[in-house]
Design a protein around this motif. Structure first.
Motif, PDB file in Angstrom:
ATOM      1  N   HIS A 113       0.839  -1.206   0.000  1.00  0.00           N
ATOM      2  CA  HIS A 113       0.000   0.000   0.000  1.00  0.00           C
ATOM      3  C   HIS A 113       0.871   1.252   0.000  1.00  0.00           C
ATOM      4  CE1 HIS A 113      -2.999  -2.962   1.116  1.00  0.00           C
ATOM      5  NE2 HIS A 113      -3.900  -2.088   0.703  1.00  0.00           N
ATOM      6  N   ASP A 114       0.378   2.264  -0.717  1.00  0.00           N
ATOM      7  CA  ASP A 114       1.111   3.516  -0.796  1.00  0.00           C
ATOM      8  C   ASP A 114       1.076   4.292   0.508  1.00  0.00           C
ATOM      9  OD1 ASP A 114       1.797   3.282  -3.591  1.00  0.00           O
ATOM     10  OD2 ASP A 114      -0.308   3.716  -4.009  1.00  0.00           O
ATOM     11  N   GLN A 115      -0.072   4.248   1.182  1.00  0.00           N
ATOM     12  CA  GLN A 115      -0.229   4.967   2.440  1.00  0.00           C
ATOM     13  C   GLN A 115      -0.921   4.079   3.461  1.00  0.00           C
ATOM     14  OE1 GLN A 115      -1.943   8.832   1.971  1.00  0.00           O
ATOM     15  NE2 GLN A 115      -0.307   9.517   0.650  1.00  0.00           N
ATOM     16  N   VAL A 116      -0.544   4.284   4.728  1.00  0.00           N
ATOM     17  CA  VAL A 116      -1.117   3.510   5.830  1.00  0.00           C
ATOM     18  C   VAL A 116      -1.557   4.479   6.914  1.00  0.00           C
ATOM     19  CG1 VAL A 116      -0.678   1.767   7.592  1.00  0.00           C
ATOM     20  CG2 VAL A 116       0.374   1.539   5.339  1.00  0.00           C
ATOM     21  N   ILE A 117      -2.783   4.316   7.373  1.00  0.00           N
ATOM     22  CA  ILE A 117      -3.308   5.097   8.497  1.00  0.00           C
ATOM     23  C   ILE A 117      -3.624   4.114   9.609  1.00  0.00           C
ATOM     24  CG2 ILE A 117      -5.207   6.522   9.347  1.00  0.00           C
ATOM     25  CD1 ILE A 117      -5.567   7.577   6.530  1.00  0.00           C
ATOM     26  N   THR A 118      -3.099   4.393  10.779  1.00  0.00           N
ATOM     27  CA  THR A 118      -3.397   3.563  11.945  1.00  0.00           C
ATOM     28  C   THR A 118      -4.270   4.357  12.900  1.00  0.00           C
ATOM     29  OG1 THR A 118      -1.284   2.415  11.739  1.00  0.00           O
ATOM     30  CG2 THR A 118      -2.414   2.237  13.848  1.00  0.00           C
TER      31      THR A 118
END
Length: 119
Positions: A113-118
């Motif tokens: 994935h290009d971006q990860v939000i936790t």
């Protein structure tokens, strides 16, 4: 081309607003046709447990939002096998069809994935 986004939901549905916020981000992104995946990790796996009674804790039920994920194009749903096991849950008994991943598969998922939000 839209960048892929992985949302990692780590909080139980009754532990404050974080679980709902993660779902809201996923649904909003899905409404705009962004490629979104969700990973339920740690206590976040409790969001997928059946027979929840949020009314007893004066919480809103997240099940409608969870069931809406595929309708908004968010059908890449994953869960940590380790998190399930630590909490006595089994992937076959969850409220949504999810793919259970071991540690190596989780690492691979993060890299795709290009971006990860936790949350």
């Amino acid at each position: 081309m839209a960048r892929s986004l992985l949302i990692i939901s780590r909080h139980a549905p009754w532990a404050g607003p974080a679980a709902r916020e993660a779902l809201d981000i996923a649904l909003a992104g899905g409404a705009f046709d962004l490629p979104i995946s969700m990973l339920f990790l740690d206590d976040g796996v409790f969001q997928l447990a059946p027979d929840q009674r949020p009314q007893t804790l004066e919480q809103k039920d997240l099940q409608a939002n969870l069931q809406a994920l595929p309708l908004f194009g968010v059908d890449a749903l994953y869960v940590s096998q380790r998190s399930l096991g630590e909490r006595g849950l089994d992937a076959s008994g969850l409220t949504l069809p999810v793919q259970a991943l071991d540690a190596d598969a989780l690492r691979d998922l993060l890299e795709t994935h290009d971006q990860v939000i936790t949350i």
